[in-house]
Design an enzyme around this catalytic site. Structure first.
Site, mmCIF file in Angstrom:
data_model
loop_
_atom_site.group_PDB
_atom_site.id
_atom_site.type_symbol
_atom_site.label_atom_id
_atom_site.label_comp_id
_atom_site.label_asym_id
_atom_site.label_seq_id
_atom_site.Cartn_x
_atom_site.Cartn_y
_atom_site.Cartn_z
ATOM 1 N N HIS A 194 -2.428 -41.809 -5.849
ATOM 2 C CA HIS A 194 -2.610 -40.358 -5.737
ATOM 3 C C HIS A 194 -1.576 -39.655 -6.588
ATOM 4 C CE1 HIS A 194 -4.896 -40.937 -1.707
ATOM 5 N NE2 HIS A 194 -5.734 -40.804 -2.725
ATOM 6 N N GLU A 197 1.800 -37.702 -5.403
ATOM 7 C CA GLU A 197 2.770 -38.428 -4.581
ATOM 8 C C GLU A 197 3.818 -39.085 -5.480
ATOM 9 O OE1 GLU A 197 0.299 -40.948 -2.101
ATOM 10 O OE2 GLU A 197 -0.941 -39.239 -1.508
ATOM 11 N N ARG A 245 -4.523 -34.452 -6.817
ATOM 12 C CA ARG A 245 -4.559 -35.720 -6.077
ATOM 13 C C ARG A 245 -5.336 -36.828 -6.808
ATOM 14 N NH1 ARG A 245 -5.132 -37.571 -0.399
ATOM 15 N NH2 ARG A 245 -6.992 -38.843 -0.130
ATOM 16 N N HIS A 315 2.392 -44.750 -0.708
ATOM 17 C CA HIS A 315 1.866 -43.387 -0.709
ATOM 18 C C HIS A 315 2.924 -42.476 -0.090
ATOM 19 C CE1 HIS A 315 -2.469 -44.120 -1.743
ATOM 20 N NE2 HIS A 315 -2.142 -45.333 -1.347
ATOM 21 N N GLU A 391 3.296 -44.947 3.978
ATOM 22 C CA GLU A 391 3.479 -43.530 3.682
ATOM 23 C C GLU A 391 4.980 -43.240 3.762
ATOM 24 O OE1 GLU A 391 1.155 -41.489 2.813
ATOM 25 O OE2 GLU A 391 -0.759 -42.239 3.595
#
Length: 425
Positions: A194, A197, A245, A315, A391
């Site tokens: 993405h 990020e 994104r 991510h 994440e």
């Protein structure tokens, strides 16, 4: 976020004026977030694979260009949304009608972006890496292409594909002797799926740098690392839209650009948490692996089937360690207990060494179901037991615009997780 997902709806769109008209967005000029604010929108509690109605409304508005959904957490019951001033007025009207409730999180998204921009893209000697500022794609490329000359016995850098806009997708192979014919188990790491990020590719680069200094973990393991899977989207976040994104492929049936690469993998493609609208941030693409970037990861991994013992995709944001299945809450992976135990070990190692707290859980339960993701595909198609989405920081104070001062602490989180996983596989 890697796993946060939404579905499209057009409910209440007639209440809103097109975003492009009042913020001056065009394909040729950078998007200015100066007057944007960030809201925490409350979501209804749902069970199973259901989606909150409010989340569906927000996704519909996003697909039409009215706002940007930054994250959506089932466990917190909140979606974080970036809105321009006119969109905020219209959402306030919806709230007054009793159809939505929200709180203000940030009064100026633009100020946050300005702080990040100030510390980005510092001048670097060729083939150098830094974790005190964010690196642009050109700097990353120079660094990666210089590695084999510096470490000819230990590192090989392959050009494993080309992006839609013809940028190189790099794969770094690392072991104690790259010419050794003895087969080793493989740990596969990727970043940058993405575009917005930025901490994700930084984490993958830090894994490379730390493995260079820690030869012990390359004696019995071959590391394969693809630090930037979405170079087009990443470059676009530097030049046009910081919160972009998707990749930058052009839809033949729409004026909208991009496919969500983490909805484009060939397991349960097109299921829950995806969209058929090319304007949606979770657009699944025209078919599984329709995008050259997701195809590059597939083609790099498939010849290694049976050898890859662990897969990690970085991510942000949320500080969570997630495992399959992510496509539905109704189907439990047969190795859930094992994956959960190892995820807890990674979280414990992070807390012990950096003091950061990461939660652990199933992707679909912590967030919402998201089909066609890379970690599900790796677990299924590659039969990898330890397949994780991590994440990274933070928990929403800065979100995707994590300050440069937080790069080093965050990539250290990533390394501690990877290190403990490598000792357990």
């Amino acid at each position: 976020m890697g796993r946060s997902c939404r579905v499209s709806s057009v409910a209440h769109l007639k209440l809103l004026m097109p975003l492009m008209l009042f913020v001056g967005i065009s394909e040729g000029s950078p998007l200015d977030y100066e007057r944007w604010k960030v809201l925490a929108v409350n979501l209804e509690k749902v069970s199973g694979d259901a989606y909150p109605p409010t989340l569906s409304k927000l996704e519909g508005m996003e697909a039409e260009g009215y706002l940007v959904v930054l994250s959506a957490s089932k466990t917190k019951g909140i979606a974080e949304v970036a809105v321009a001033s006119k969109a905020l007025e219209d959402l306030t009207k919806i709230q007054a009608d009793g159809l939505m409730t929200f709180d203000l999180l940030s009064n100026s998204l633009g100020k946050t972006l300005d702080l990040e921009k100030r510390d980005a893209g510092e001048n670097l000697p060729r083939a150098s890496v830094t974790f005190t500022s964010y690196m642009n794609f050109s700097q990353m490329s120079n660094y990666l292409e210089g590695l084999p000359a510096q470490y000819p016995q230990r590192i090989r850098v392959d050009k494993s594909g080309r992006s839609f806009e013809n940028r190189t997708i790099y794969r770094v192979r690392m072991t104690n002797n790259i010419t050794d014919t003895v087969e080793k188990k493989v740990v596969f790491v990727d970043g940058g799926i993405h575009a917005r990020e930025w901490i994700s590719p930084a984490a993958a680069l830090y894994v490379i740098e730390t493995l260079i200094a820690n030869t012990g973990l390359t004696e019995t393991i071959e590391w394969q690392i693809m630090p930037m899977l979405n170079p087009d989207g990443y470059d676009y976040t530097w030049s046009k839209d910081r919160l972009w994104r998707k990749n930058r492929s052009k839809s033949p049936s729409s004026t909208c650009y991009g496919v969500d690469l983490n909805r484009n993998f060939g397991f349960q493609w097109g299921g829950l948490g995806t969209s058929s609208s090319p304007c949606s941030d979770v657009y699944k693409g025209t078919s599984a692996f329709s995008e050259p970037e997701s195809g590059a990861l597939r083609d790099a991994m498939l010849p290694l089937k049976g050898k890859v013992k662990a897969y990690i995709t970085f991510h942000s944001f949320g500080q969570t360690i997630l495992y399959p299945w992510g496509y539905s809450t109704q189907v439990k992976h047969p190795l859930t207990a094992t994956m959960n135990t190892v995820a807890k070990a990674m979280a414990a190692q992070i807390k012990k060494t950096t003091l950061a707290v990461y939660s652990v859980g199933n992707s679909a339960v912590v967030y919402y179901p998201a089909a066609g993701a890379s970690d599900d595909w790796a677990a299924y198609a590659m039969n990898i037991t330890y397949s994780y989405t991590i994440e990274l920081r933070d928990k929403g104070v800065y979100g995707f615009t994590l300050p440069a001062s937080q790069i080093l602490p965050t990539v250290r989180d990533a390394w501690e997780a990877v290190k403990i996983l490598a000792t357990l596989v």
